[in-house]
Design a protein around this motif. Structure first.
Motif, PDB file in Angstrom:
ATOM      1  N   LEU A  63       0.813  -1.214   0.000  1.00  0.00           N
ATOM      2  CA  LEU A  63       0.000   0.000   0.000  1.00  0.00           C
ATOM      3  C   LEU A  63       0.846   1.265   0.000  1.00  0.00           C
ATOM      4  CD1 LEU A  63      -2.786  -1.071   2.516  1.00  0.00           C
ATOM      5  CD2 LEU A  63      -2.799  -1.216   0.029  1.00  0.00           C
ATOM      6  N   SER A  64       2.149   1.115  -0.123  1.00  0.00           N
ATOM      7  CA  SER A  64       3.010   2.286  -0.125  1.00  0.00           C
ATOM      8  C   SER A  64       2.823   3.067  -1.428  1.00  0.00           C
ATOM      9  CB  SER A  64       4.466   1.878   0.048  1.00  0.00           C
ATOM     10  OG  SER A  64       4.889   1.103  -1.061  1.00  0.00           O
ATOM     11  N   SER A  65       3.013   4.346  -1.341  1.00  0.00           N
ATOM     12  CA  SER A  65       2.865   5.213  -2.499  1.00  0.00           C
ATOM     13  C   SER A  65       4.131   5.168  -3.339  1.00  0.00           C
ATOM     14  CB  SER A  65       2.608   6.655  -2.037  1.00  0.00           C
ATOM     15  OG  SER A  65       2.616   7.518  -3.148  1.00  0.00           O
ATOM     16  N   PRO A  66       3.985   5.091  -4.674  1.00  0.00           N
ATOM     17  CA  PRO A  66       5.177   5.125  -5.516  1.00  0.00           C
ATOM     18  C   PRO A  66       5.772   6.535  -5.582  1.00  0.00           C
ATOM     19  CG  PRO A  66       3.215   5.003  -6.870  1.00  0.00           C
ATOM     20  CD  PRO A  66       2.778   4.882  -5.442  1.00  0.00           C
ATOM     21  N   ALA A  67       4.997   7.533  -5.184  1.00  0.00           N
ATOM     22  CA  ALA A  67       5.465   8.923  -5.177  1.00  0.00           C
ATOM     23  C   ALA A  67       5.779   9.329  -3.737  1.00  0.00           C
ATOM     24  CB  ALA A  67       4.396   9.843  -5.747  1.00  0.00           C
ATOM     25  N   PRO A  68       6.751  10.207  -3.552  1.00  0.00           N
ATOM     26  CA  PRO A  68       7.049  10.661  -2.186  1.00  0.00           C
ATOM     27  C   PRO A  68       5.878  11.454  -1.608  1.00  0.00           C
ATOM     28  CG  PRO A  68       8.331  11.904  -3.795  1.00  0.00           C
ATOM     29  CD  PRO A  68       7.601  10.834  -4.556  1.00  0.00           C
ATOM     30  N   THR A  69       5.673  11.314  -0.316  1.00  0.00           N
ATOM     31  CA  THR A  69       4.595  12.016   0.385  1.00  0.00           C
ATOM     32  C   THR A  69       5.220  13.024   1.334  1.00  0.00           C
ATOM     33  OG1 THR A  69       3.294   9.989   0.289  1.00  0.00           O
ATOM     34  CG2 THR A  69       2.533  11.686   1.772  1.00  0.00           C
ATOM     35  N   THR A  70       4.714  14.268   1.284  1.00  0.00           N
ATOM     36  CA  THR A  70       5.260  15.305   2.152  1.00  0.00           C
ATOM     37  C   THR A  70       4.612  15.252   3.526  1.00  0.00           C
ATOM     38  OG1 THR A  70       3.626  16.978   1.534  1.00  0.00           O
ATOM     39  CG2 THR A  70       5.593  16.809   0.138  1.00  0.00           C
ATOM     40  N   ASP A  71       5.264  15.842   4.507  1.00  0.00           N
ATOM     41  CA  ASP A  71       4.700  15.927   5.857  1.00  0.00           C
ATOM     42  C   ASP A  71       3.374  16.692   5.831  1.00  0.00           C
ATOM     43  OD1 ASP A  71       6.805  14.496   6.887  1.00  0.00           O
ATOM     44  OD2 ASP A  71       7.905  16.262   7.578  1.00  0.00           O
ATOM     45  N   ARG A  72       3.303  17.719   5.002  1.00  0.00           N
ATOM     46  CA  ARG A  72       2.068  18.517   4.891  1.00  0.00           C
ATOM     47  C   ARG A  72       0.918  17.644   4.378  1.00  0.00           C
ATOM     48  NH1 ARG A  72       0.843  23.094   0.519  1.00  0.00           N
ATOM     49  NH2 ARG A  72      -1.085  23.879   1.384  1.00  0.00           N
ATOM     50  N   GLU A  73       1.182  16.800   3.377  1.00  0.00           N
ATOM     51  CA  GLU A  73       0.143  15.923   2.844  1.00  0.00           C
ATOM     52  C   GLU A  73      -0.314  14.916   3.892  1.00  0.00           C
ATOM     53  OE1 GLU A  73       1.342  15.808  -1.881  1.00  0.00           O
ATOM     54  OE2 GLU A  73       2.454  14.554  -0.465  1.00  0.00           O
ATOM     55  N   LEU A  74       0.627  14.365   4.639  1.00  0.00           N
ATOM     56  CA  LEU A  74       0.269  13.410   5.691  1.00  0.00           C
ATOM     57  C   LEU A  74      -0.551  14.075   6.784  1.00  0.00           C
ATOM     58  CD1 LEU A  74       3.577  11.366   6.022  1.00  0.00           C
ATOM     59  CD2 LEU A  74       1.415  10.606   5.023  1.00  0.00           C
ATOM     60  N   VAL A  81     -32.124  20.559 -23.195  1.00  0.00           N
ATOM     61  CA  VAL A  81     -31.024  20.583 -22.250  1.00  0.00           C
ATOM     62  C   VAL A  81     -30.216  21.851 -22.481  1.00  0.00           C
ATOM     63  CG1 VAL A  81     -28.943  19.394 -21.489  1.00  0.00           C
ATOM     64  CG2 VAL A  81     -30.935  18.073 -22.194  1.00  0.00           C
ATOM     65  N   LEU A  82     -29.905  22.557 -21.403  1.00  0.00           N
ATOM     66  CA  LEU A  82     -29.108  23.776 -21.517  1.00  0.00           C
ATOM     67  C   LEU A  82     -27.666  23.436 -21.846  1.00  0.00           C
ATOM     68  CD1 LEU A  82     -30.439  25.672 -18.375  1.00  0.00           C
ATOM     69  CD2 LEU A  82     -31.101  26.031 -20.760  1.00  0.00           C
ATOM     70  N   PRO A  83     -26.989  24.318 -22.575  1.00  0.00           N
ATOM     71  CA  PRO A  83     -25.570  24.057 -22.849  1.00  0.00           C
ATOM     72  C   PRO A  83     -24.767  24.124 -21.550  1.00  0.00           C
ATOM     73  CG  PRO A  83     -26.193  26.252 -23.615  1.00  0.00           C
ATOM     74  CD  PRO A  83     -27.453  25.572 -23.153  1.00  0.00           C
ATOM     75  N   PRO A  84     -23.628  23.436 -21.517  1.00  0.00           N
ATOM     76  CA  PRO A  84     -22.822  23.444 -20.277  1.00  0.00           C
ATOM     77  C   PRO A  84     -22.273  24.830 -19.980  1.00  0.00           C
ATOM     78  CG  PRO A  84     -21.661  22.323 -22.044  1.00  0.00           C
ATOM     79  CD  PRO A  84     -23.020  22.654 -22.565  1.00  0.00           C
ATOM     80  N   ARG A  85     -22.055  25.079 -18.689  1.00  0.00           N
ATOM     81  CA  ARG A  85     -21.446  26.347 -18.282  1.00  0.00           C
ATOM     82  C   ARG A  85     -19.990  26.388 -18.713  1.00  0.00           C
ATOM     83  NH1 ARG A  85     -22.386  26.212 -12.100  1.00  0.00           N
ATOM     84  NH2 ARG A  85     -23.338  24.211 -12.417  1.00  0.00           N
ATOM     85  N   GLU A  86     -19.437  27.586 -18.700  1.00  0.00           N
ATOM     86  CA  GLU A  86     -18.018  27.731 -19.000  1.00  0.00           C
ATOM     87  C   GLU A  86     -17.219  26.996 -17.932  1.00  0.00           C
ATOM     88  OE1 GLU A  86     -16.366  29.289 -21.560  1.00  0.00           O
ATOM     89  OE2 GLU A  86     -18.344  29.426 -22.465  1.00  0.00           O
ATOM     90  N   PRO A  87     -16.184  26.277 -18.336  1.00  0.00           N
ATOM     91  CA  PRO A  87     -15.396  25.549 -17.326  1.00  0.00           C
ATOM     92  C   PRO A  87     -14.687  26.509 -16.381  1.00  0.00           C
ATOM     93  CG  PRO A  87     -14.387  25.378 -19.499  1.00  0.00           C
ATOM     94  CD  PRO A  87     -15.688  26.103 -19.675  1.00  0.00           C
ATOM     95  N   GLN A  88     -14.570  26.076 -15.137  1.00  0.00           N
ATOM     96  CA  GLN A  88     -13.869  26.871 -14.137  1.00  0.00           C
ATOM     97  C   GLN A  88     -12.393  26.518 -14.167  1.00  0.00           C
ATOM     98  OE1 GLN A  88     -15.778  25.909 -10.461  1.00  0.00           O
ATOM     99  NE2 GLN A  88     -17.619  27.047 -10.944  1.00  0.00           N
ATOM    100  N   GLN A  89     -11.590  27.421 -13.643  1.00  0.00           N
ATOM    101  CA  GLN A  89     -10.156  27.154 -13.547  1.00  0.00           C
ATOM    102  C   GLN A  89      -9.942  25.980 -12.596  1.00  0.00           C
ATOM    103  OE1 GLN A  89      -7.673  28.269 -15.142  1.00  0.00           O
ATOM    104  NE2 GLN A  89      -8.561  29.999 -16.206  1.00  0.00           N
ATOM    105  N   PRO A  90      -9.043  25.081 -12.919  1.00  0.00           N
ATOM    106  CA  PRO A  90      -8.797  23.953 -12.012  1.00  0.00           C
ATOM    107  C   PRO A  90      -8.224  24.431 -10.683  1.00  0.00           C
ATOM    108  CG  PRO A  90      -7.194  23.978 -13.790  1.00  0.00           C
ATOM    109  CD  PRO A  90      -8.188  25.062 -14.078  1.00  0.00           C
ATOM    110  N   VAL A  91      -8.561  23.697  -9.644  1.00  0.00           N
ATOM    111  CA  VAL A  91      -8.081  23.996  -8.303  1.00  0.00           C
ATOM    112  C   VAL A  91      -6.970  23.007  -7.985  1.00  0.00           C
ATOM    113  CG1 VAL A  91      -8.743  24.042  -5.879  1.00  0.00           C
ATOM    114  CG2 VAL A  91     -10.357  24.813  -7.604  1.00  0.00           C
ATOM    115  N   GLY A  92      -5.937  23.467  -7.326  1.00  0.00           N
ATOM    116  CA  GLY A  92      -4.859  22.568  -6.925  1.00  0.00           C
ATOM    117  C   GLY A  92      -5.380  21.516  -5.966  1.00  0.00           C
ATOM    118  N   LEU A  93      -4.831  20.336  -6.038  1.00  0.00           N
ATOM    119  CA  LEU A  93      -5.279  19.235  -5.195  1.00  0.00           C
ATOM    120  C   LEU A  93      -5.155  19.564  -3.713  1.00  0.00           C
ATOM    121  CD1 LEU A  93      -6.331  16.380  -4.879  1.00  0.00           C
ATOM    122  CD2 LEU A  93      -3.999  15.557  -5.120  1.00  0.00           C
TER     123      LEU A  93
END
Length: 92
Positions: free
Chosen positions: A10-21, A60-72
């Motif tokens: 179950l270990s992550s292949p990517a490093p995990t930061t203290d902030r993420e933990l 059906v109404l057309p979709p709204r304009e996409p929003q800017q992505p938010v950082g994870l």
């Protein structure tokens, strides 16, 4: 070709930061005791309405304009804040 991972690993292949933990622990602590029945999936609800409307021949109404992505990390921090607020409201 990379070797497949052992399903028990179950270990992550990517490093995990203290902030993420720390954020993960906070989110788990805040979600403990939340009644899953009180949660709802707004996306699934909206999708069902859209499908039902189209199936019935409705307009059906057309979709709204996409929003800017938010950082994870920003999204996780916002989720943790919302969870803390919901738990505090639920307890009072």
């Amino acid at each position: 070709m990379p070797r497949p991972r052992d399903p028990g690993d179950l270990s992550s292949p990517a490093p995990t930061t203290d902030r993420e933990l720390a954020l993960a622990e906070l989110l788990i602590d805040e979600m403990a005791g939340v009644d899953i029945g009180e949660l709802h999936d707004g996306y699934a609800q909206a999708l069902n309405v859209l499908v039902d409307t189209q199936a019935a021949g409705g307009k059906v109404l057309p979709p709204r304009e996409p929003q800017q992505p938010v950082g994870l990390m920003a999204a996780l921090e916002a989720s943790a804040r919302d969870a803390r607020r919901a738990c505090a409201e639920h307890r009072s």
